[in-house]
Design a protein around this motif. Structure first.
Motif, PDB file in Angstrom:
ATOM      1  N   ARG A  56      37.833  40.153  37.621  1.00  0.00           N
ATOM      2  CA  ARG A  56      38.739  40.322  36.477  1.00  0.00           C
ATOM      3  C   ARG A  56      38.902  41.803  36.137  1.00  0.00           C
ATOM      4  O   ARG A  56      39.976  42.242  35.727  1.00  0.00           O
ATOM      5  CB  ARG A  56      38.228  39.518  35.272  1.00  0.00           C
ATOM      6  N   LYS A  57      37.821  42.556  36.313  1.00  0.00           N
ATOM      7  CA  LYS A  57      37.927  43.996  36.075  1.00  0.00           C
ATOM      8  C   LYS A  57      38.869  44.628  37.106  1.00  0.00           C
ATOM      9  O   LYS A  57      39.724  45.448  36.760  1.00  0.00           O
ATOM     10  CB  LYS A  57      36.533  44.639  36.179  1.00  0.00           C
ATOM     11  N   TYR A  58      38.705  44.226  38.372  1.00  0.00           N
ATOM     12  CA  TYR A  58      39.561  44.773  39.430  1.00  0.00           C
ATOM     13  C   TYR A  58      41.032  44.435  39.164  1.00  0.00           C
ATOM     14  O   TYR A  58      41.918  45.279  39.276  1.00  0.00           O
ATOM     15  CB  TYR A  58      39.116  44.210  40.782  1.00  0.00           C
ATOM     16  N   MET A  59      41.261  43.190  38.766  1.00  0.00           N
ATOM     17  CA  MET A  59      42.629  42.777  38.423  1.00  0.00           C
ATOM     18  C   MET A  59      43.177  43.618  37.268  1.00  0.00           C
ATOM     19  O   MET A  59      44.341  44.028  37.276  1.00  0.00           O
ATOM     20  CB  MET A  59      42.615  41.289  38.060  1.00  0.00           C
ATOM     21  N   SER A  60      42.316  43.912  36.280  1.00  0.00           N
ATOM     22  CA  SER A  60      42.755  44.712  35.129  1.00  0.00           C
ATOM     23  C   SER A  60      43.181  46.107  35.575  1.00  0.00           C
ATOM     24  O   SER A  60      44.180  46.655  35.086  1.00  0.00           O
ATOM     25  CB  SER A  60      41.631  44.836  34.101  1.00  0.00           C
ATOM     26  N   ASN A  61      42.419  46.675  36.493  1.00  0.00           N
ATOM     27  CA  ASN A  61      42.796  47.994  37.024  1.00  0.00           C
ATOM     28  C   ASN A  61      44.151  47.927  37.741  1.00  0.00           C
ATOM     29  O   ASN A  61      44.978  48.837  37.612  1.00  0.00           O
ATOM     30  CB  ASN A  61      41.723  48.511  37.979  1.00  0.00           C
ATOM     31  N   VAL A  63      46.553  45.834  37.059  1.00  0.00           N
ATOM     32  CA  VAL A  63      47.594  45.677  36.034  1.00  0.00           C
ATOM     33  C   VAL A  63      47.918  47.027  35.402  1.00  0.00           C
ATOM     34  O   VAL A  63      49.086  47.374  35.202  1.00  0.00           O
ATOM     35  CB  VAL A  63      47.135  44.669  34.946  1.00  0.00           C
TER      36      VAL A  63
END
Lengths: 71, 431
Positions: A56-61, A63
């Motif tokens: 989820r952190k990687y996805m946030s980056n 985004v």
């Protein structure tokens, strides 16, 4: 017990779509994690389920990068 | 030698170490003895209508061989007539004109009561007043102390009444027995306070005697909650000082109080926004002469840092204190075990395996020697292994350079929100 292997799988799946010019167009977060909706400018759609916090952190980056690139 | 002088809202003292309003500042004899030992100021034990104290009064929490990790008291304000205190205050100020003599006050929340005591106390030449809105026991049952200090409207009104009569700076002492101390700090500022001091003691019961089943302390078989202080409360106090220091609504100086036991603690409070500090438990535990080490230590620290004045410390760490939502989620540290120093006691392995993220493996070399190794890709950087490790420098937390730009939770939420996040039904309720 290790989440790292699962995160790597999630990252690889996201990276594969991003490398094919997919864009993240929607995120649904709930008790189970996150579902990332992706769309290709040419019309294709995809969905990636994220269970790990690192995912989820990687996805946030991704985004934020997408947001920054668009503005 | 750095300049240790401070000026808190117009009250100057030769160094930042003041005795807090408490048993050590009960009499002129004690305060003068403290000034002779080197203390820069003292807040006289609270004056008000003289009370009657109980016997016994104090209790301590000893933890794993450390005496007085925490200290609990049910003593009240002064039990001596006002005239006696005022005479000794005048004598003390005359003998030590350059030291800060501040007097703590507590009366019923009535305008005329505050006016009367302020005028009588200021008439003997004090440097400032401290309003005791924090004492959690005894006086609170009579509507004073923390009973007043927990209500922002009463804090504001009483501060205003005092300011109507006061000629000297007014410090408002805050209770920590409240959800958000900035609310009462703001009320004090609104009432015209020149400074705030925090924290007073925390509601506490030191223990229960397992043989007699009496509370500790007890008064003839009965107990009542007291006020907790000493080293154990320092992190709570430091946070409350920092929260006030970083509040955009509070612009008055802070006198830091709560578990300060040595020069390092004092420096931490000043870095977090305190102009000076007040100390009680450490003096009660070790005597007034501990201030010598505090002065020496602080002086050496300032010299090492190349600072000419202790005032240069004030608030330097405040900008580094923020909300969780502003922390960088991409910042990462991992644990590294240094085999040269590791005694293979296994504490880190057990702590990580039982209570954290199961990323420290106990392995064996080909010749049968045990060693511990961190699986760095699974380490979340919680620090637990380094905390429980009994050997200095056997485990260090190492920063892993991030390939990503800093990203806080707030930035993440903003970016996701801007794309029209779809939240599943019920997700909000689950947050």
């Amino acid at each position: 017990m290790s989440d790292y292997g699962l995160f790597q799988e999630e990252k690889n799946r996201l990276d594969a779509y991003i490398s094919r010019q997919f864009k993240i167009v929607g995120i649904t977060e709930n008790l189970s994690g996150a579902t990332v909706e992706l769309e290709h400018p040419g019309g294709g759609q995809a969905e990636v389920r994220l269970l790990t916090a690192e995912g989820r952190k990687y996805m946030s980056n991704l985004v934020i990068k997408q947001f920054t690139a668009a503005n | 030698m750095a300049d240790l002088r401070i000026n808190l809202a117009g009250i100057s003292s030769p160094n930042p170490f003041w005795l807090a309003s408490a048993p050590p500042t009960n009499t002129g004899y004690q305060v003068q003895r403290a000034f002779e030992a080197g203390w820069g100021g003292a807040v006289w034990k609270t004056l008000g209508d003289p009370i009657i104290n109980t016997s016994s009064r104090f209790a301590a929490v000893h933890f794993n061989g450390q005496r007085v990790a925490g200290f609990n008291n049910i003593e009240l304000i002064t039990d001596r007539p006002l005239e006696v205190n005022l005479k000794e205050i005048a004598e003390t100020k005359k003998r030590f004109p350059n030291h800060a003599v501040v007097v703590s006050l507590m009366v019923e929340p009535k305008r005329e009561k505050w006016h009367e005591i302020v005028k009588r106390v200021e008439a003997v030449g004090v440097d400032g007043l401290e309003l005791n809105f924090g004492c959690p026991h005894g006086m609170a049952e009579r509507g004073m102390g923390s009973a007043s200090g927990q209500q922002p409207d009463l804090v504001e009104a009483q501060t205003m009444w005092v300011k109507e009569a006061a000629q000297t700076p007014v410090i408002v002492k805050l209770t920590p027995n409240i959800t958000d101390i900035t609310m009462t700090a703001i009320a004090a500022a609104r009432g015209g306070a020149d400074a705030i001091s925090l924290i007073n003691t925390i509601n506490s019961l030191a223990g229960v005697d397992l043989d007699s089943w009496n509370t500790i302390p007890h008064v003839g078989g009965k107990g009542a909650h007291g006020g907790y202080c000493g080293p154990a409360v320092k992190p709570i106090a430091l946070n409350m000082v920092a929260e006030c220091a970083r509040s955009p609504h509070i612009h008055i100086p802070i006198s830091g109080i709560g578990g300060i036991s040595n020069w390092k603690d004092a420096a931490e409070f000043m870095l977090m926004g305190a102009t000076g500090v007040q100390i009680c438990t450490a003096a009660m535990h070790h005597g007034f002469r501990i201030v010598e080490d505090m002065i020496d230590g602080l002086n050496n620290y300032l010299d090492d840092k190349g600072l000419a004045s202790v005032s240069e410390l004030i608030g330097k760490s405040v900008p580094r204190y923020s909300d969780w939502g502003d922390l960088d989620l991409n910042y990462q540290v991992v644990a590294r075990i240094h085999e040269d120093n590791c005694i293979v006691c296994n504490k880190c392995h057990i702590a990580c395996e039982d209570t954290s993220h199961q990323c420290i493996e106990r392995l064996e070399t080909s010749d049968g020697r045990s060693y511990l190794k961190v699986r760095e890709e699974d380490c979340v950087g919680c620090n637990l292994c380094a905390i429980v490790c009994p050997v200095e420098d056997a485990i260090t937390m190492v920063e892993i350079p991030s390939t990503e730009l800093p990203m806080s939770w707030n930035q993440r939420q903003k970016a996701i929100g801007s794309m029209g996040q779809n939240e599943a039904p019920g997700a909000k309720e689950a947050v």
